[in-house]
Design an enzyme around this catalytic site. Structure first.
Site, PDB file in Angstrom:
ATOM      1  N   ASP A  64       0.839  -1.204   0.000  1.00  0.00           N
ATOM      2  CA  ASP A  64       0.000   0.000   0.000  1.00  0.00           C
ATOM      3  C   ASP A  64       0.865   1.241   0.000  1.00  0.00           C
ATOM      4  OD1 ASP A  64      -2.432   1.531   0.378  1.00  0.00           O
ATOM      5  OD2 ASP A  64      -1.668   1.900   2.390  1.00  0.00           O
ATOM      6  N   CYS A 110      -7.512  12.167   4.364  1.00  0.00           N
ATOM      7  CA  CYS A 110      -6.590  12.509   3.268  1.00  0.00           C
ATOM      8  C   CYS A 110      -6.530  13.997   3.017  1.00  0.00           C
ATOM      9  CB  CYS A 110      -7.073  11.906   1.953  1.00  0.00           C
ATOM     10  SG  CYS A 110      -7.261  10.158   1.997  1.00  0.00           S
ATOM     11  N   GLY A 150     -11.888   4.249   0.358  1.00  0.00           N
ATOM     12  CA  GLY A 150     -11.948   5.632   0.829  1.00  0.00           C
ATOM     13  C   GLY A 150     -13.181   6.393   0.373  1.00  0.00           C
ATOM     14  N   GLY A 151     -13.572   7.356   1.208  1.00  0.00           N
ATOM     15  CA  GLY A 151     -14.642   8.285   0.836  1.00  0.00           C
ATOM     16  C   GLY A 151     -16.044   7.783   1.129  1.00  0.00           C
ATOM     17  N   GLY A 192     -12.134   3.382   6.528  1.00  0.00           N
ATOM     18  CA  GLY A 192     -11.264   3.850   7.596  1.00  0.00           C
ATOM     19  C   GLY A 192     -12.072   4.606   8.631  1.00  0.00           C
ATOM     20  N   SER A 193     -12.465   5.836   8.286  1.00  0.00           N
ATOM     21  CA  SER A 193     -13.132   6.690   9.280  1.00  0.00           C
ATOM     22  C   SER A 193     -14.405   6.058   9.836  1.00  0.00           C
ATOM     23  CB  SER A 193     -13.418   8.071   8.697  1.00  0.00           C
ATOM     24  OG  SER A 193     -13.899   7.971   7.392  1.00  0.00           O
ATOM     25  N   ARG A 241       6.249   6.883  12.791  1.00  0.00           N
ATOM     26  CA  ARG A 241       6.947   5.839  12.037  1.00  0.00           C
ATOM     27  C   ARG A 241       8.436   6.140  11.888  1.00  0.00           C
ATOM     28  NH1 ARG A 241       2.510   5.749   8.571  1.00  0.00           N
ATOM     29  NH2 ARG A 241       3.577   6.873   6.939  1.00  0.00           N
ATOM     30  N   GLU A 293       0.467  14.487   3.844  1.00  0.00           N
ATOM     31  CA  GLU A 293      -0.657  14.406   2.910  1.00  0.00           C
ATOM     32  C   GLU A 293      -1.851  13.796   3.624  1.00  0.00           C
ATOM     33  OE1 GLU A 293      -0.020  12.758  -0.989  1.00  0.00           O
ATOM     34  OE2 GLU A 293       1.939  13.710  -1.155  1.00  0.00           O
ATOM     35  N   GLU A 326     -31.652  17.884  -1.097  1.00  0.00           N
ATOM     36  CA  GLU A 326     -32.841  17.131  -0.661  1.00  0.00           C
ATOM     37  C   GLU A 326     -32.452  15.718  -0.212  1.00  0.00           C
ATOM     38  OE1 GLU A 326     -36.917  16.855  -2.918  1.00  0.00           O
ATOM     39  OE2 GLU A 326     -35.728  15.076  -3.393  1.00  0.00           O
TER      40      GLU A 326
HETATM   41  P1  XMP Z   1     -12.007   6.608   4.692  1.00  0.00           P
HETATM   42  O1  XMP Z   1     -12.730   7.662   3.909  1.00  0.00           O
HETATM   43  O2  XMP Z   1     -12.807   5.371   4.807  1.00  0.00           O
HETATM   44  O3  XMP Z   1     -10.713   6.269   3.820  1.00  0.00           O
HETATM   45  O4  XMP Z   1     -11.516   7.124   5.991  1.00  0.00           O
HETATM   46  C1  XMP Z   1      -9.730   5.371   4.230  1.00  0.00           C
HETATM   47  C2  XMP Z   1      -8.573   5.393   3.246  1.00  0.00           C
HETATM   48  O5  XMP Z   1      -7.905   6.667   3.238  1.00  0.00           O
HETATM   49  C3  XMP Z   1      -6.602   6.488   2.680  1.00  0.00           C
HETATM   50  N1  XMP Z   1      -5.615   7.205   3.506  1.00  0.00           N
HETATM   51  C4  XMP Z   1      -4.961   8.325   3.159  1.00  0.00           C
HETATM   52  N2  XMP Z   1      -4.978   9.030   2.019  1.00  0.00           N
HETATM   53  N3  XMP Z   1      -3.435  10.574   2.956  1.00  0.00           N
HETATM   54  C5  XMP Z   1      -4.193  10.160   1.911  1.00  0.00           C
HETATM   55  O6  XMP Z   1      -4.192  10.818   0.864  1.00  0.00           O
HETATM   56  C6  XMP Z   1      -3.365   9.907   4.147  1.00  0.00           C
HETATM   57  O7  XMP Z   1      -2.684  10.309   5.085  1.00  0.00           O
HETATM   58  C7  XMP Z   1      -4.179   8.715   4.241  1.00  0.00           C
HETATM   59  N4  XMP Z   1      -4.338   7.807   5.228  1.00  0.00           N
HETATM   60  C8  XMP Z   1      -5.240   6.894   4.755  1.00  0.00           C
HETATM   61  C9  XMP Z   1      -6.325   5.006   2.664  1.00  0.00           C
HETATM   62  O8  XMP Z   1      -6.429   4.567   1.334  1.00  0.00           O
HETATM   63  C10 XMP Z   1      -7.442   4.460   3.556  1.00  0.00           C
HETATM   64  O9  XMP Z   1      -7.745   3.116   3.304  1.00  0.00           O
END
Ligand code: XMP
Length: 493
Positions: A254, A311, A344-345, A366-367, A412, A429, A489
């Protein structure tokens, strides 16, 4: 319909899906097939994966995900070269459940009860196999056998000898083992080869755990599956070899920009050292990127540049592709060659269903999991003003941070060995935010699965795969592109 043209520049909140005639008798996750391909060789009964982030997936999260039919990927957020902590997380997951314990902890009959007690304590195992020098089964010794017994007594004096045990010769399927154990009223079933050598042990406790989680993601030995993330530089190769040795079922290489020469080298190296395990690679957000990883042997591809909750890549570099467009581009480029992980997202369960329709075979979150009990980190109380009453209340939160955030990168880095400039200007980032604490991840997953079943029902299908097929066959039947007012809406509450 040219799907790619239709979704250009768009992401989840740009669309609704048109309801179809419902044919699903019950929206019950126990009855609806939600299975999905995670990688070339791994199928999940539920399409949900927890992100390899140090505020999301360690052993506790990975165990819940696997028990519920998904998969957890343990992050690599440990100092470079310090592989032990990640190994310990993997080992914890693999020890949680067994079908057959292939290599039970054992002791010799000439050893003492005290030695047995110490071994039980160290390994946290309640039953030891008693074996001779050739590992032939001589008996079993349980915690009860050694309780209140003077230290120097020999194991032989307390064990249940082989003659009084129910023993099965050769391997056995778990349902057959269960039948034997019920019929013979035993809680342990040792397995031996024809010459009496111990080849395994089955315990009632493990069988009960297996029955409690009928959709769990297990390996061939009945243990929960778990993935492990590695990078593409530094200790990545050694880490990959070690996590596989510890039992990881899949390696996730990753990095932020997976369509790159460093990834090419990492994929080649990891494949040559770990030929028998599935390797996921990412992240990419274009058809060219997905094709690049497919051609270099990835067994699944992680899609998503910058949509994640932690991100800031798009803010700091202006590169990225809106997640729905990214999924469509990747899916169209590689077809069904290997599975895609929509990473993500996904901030609401409706987006989860969309991610699975636009191209994801599974979703990575993640979140959504960061505030749960199983996520690493302590709960902190924060003062929040209630808008209606202007009263200040204490609300429990947990910290969630991007893996490229300043905090995560600093943790890290080996601060003592790094250049001072390196520590000062990290070029982050990612960001660090607090997310509300929200109880067990198990409940969150159950909710997601219910909502996914409802989406399948609204979509006129009886399974996830069927809904995906009918969407892909005729996306125009489903897609509603939203106006600004339509979006308000739909999603603003
Ligand atoms: P969600 O939206 O579910 O996304 O929180 C989880 C994913 O976010 C990515 N990730 C990062 N992307 N900078 C980035 O641009 C970061 O510091 C970072 N940390 C996590 C990653 O793909 C994760 O699974």
């Amino acid at each position: 319909m040219d799907l790619l043209e239709f979704v250009r520049g768009c992401t989840f909140d740009d669309f609704l899906l048109t309801p179809q005639c419902g044919v699903l008798p019950r929206r019950d996750p126990h009855l609806v097939d939600l299975s999905a391909r995670f990688s070339r060789r791994i199928v999940l009964r539920r399409p949900i994966v927890s992100a390899n982030m140090d505020t999301v997936t360690r052993a506790a999260m990975a165990i819940v995900l696997a028990e519920e039919g998904g998969l957890g990927i343990v992050d690599r957020g440990f100092r470079s070269g310090d592989i032990g902590p990640q190994i310990a997380e993997i080992a914890t997951v693999k020890r949680t459940q067994h079908g057959v314990i292939a290599d039970p902890h054992s002791i010799a009959e000439t050893q003492t009860v005290d030695e047995a007690r110490r071994l039980m304590m160290r390994t946290r195992v309640g039953t030891l196999a008693v074996v001779d020098d050739h590992r032939r089964l001589r008996g079993l010794l349980t915690e009860r056998d050694v309780r209140f017994v003077p230290a120097g007594v020999a194991v032989e004096a307390r064990m249940t000898p082989r003659a009084r045990l129910v023993v099965h010769e050769g391997p056995v399927a778990l349902p057959d083992a269960e039948r034997i154990m019920v019929e013979r009223k035993v809680k342990k079933l040792p397995l031996v080869a024809a010459d009496g050598t111990l080849i395994g042990l089955i315990t009632a406790k493990d069988l009960i755990k297996q029955a409690r989680h009928p959709f769990a993601t297990r390996d061939g030995r009945g243990r929960l599956r778990v993935g492990a993330a590695v990078g593409a530089t530094g200790d990545y190769l050694e880490r990959a070899v070690e996590v596989v040795r510890a039992g990881a079922d899949v390696i996730v290489i990753d990095i932020a920009h997976g369509h790159s020469l460093v990834m090419e080298r990492a994929l080649r190296d990891v494949r040559s050292r770990c030929p028998d395990v599935d390797i996921v690679a990412g992240n990419v957000a274009t058809g060219e990127g997905a094709r690049f990883l497919l051609d270099r042997g990835a067994d699944a591809i992680k899609v998503g540049i910058g949509p994640g909750g932690g991100c800031s890549t798009r803010l700091t570099t202006n590169f990225g592709v809106p997640q729905v467009e990214a999924l469509v581009r990747c899916r169209q480029a590689i077809g069904e060659a290997v599975p895609l992980i929509a990473d993500g997202g996904i901030r609401r369960d409706g987006a989860l269903a969309q991610a699975l329709l636009f191209g994801g075979d599974t979703v990575m979150l993640g979140s959504a999991f960061a505030g749960t009990d199983e996520a690493p980190g302590e709960i902190v109380q924060k003062s929040v003003v209630v808008p209606e009453s202007q009263k200040v209340v204490q609300v429990p939160f947990k910290v969630f941070r991007g893996m490229a955030s300043i905090g995560a990168v600093r943790d890290r880095l080996d601060i003592e060995d790094s250049e001072p400039g390196e520590v000062e200007a990290i070029g982050a980032e990612g960001i660090e935010v607090s997310v509300p604490a929200r109880g067990s991840a198990r409940t969150v997953i159950h909710d997601m699965l219910k909502h996914l079943c409802s989406a399948i029902s609204y979509g006129g299908a009886t399974s996830l795969a069927e809904l995906q097929r009918s969407f892909q066959a005729d996306p125009a039947r489903y897609l509603v592109k939203l106006s600004g007012a339509g979006r308000t809406e739909s999603f603003q509450r």
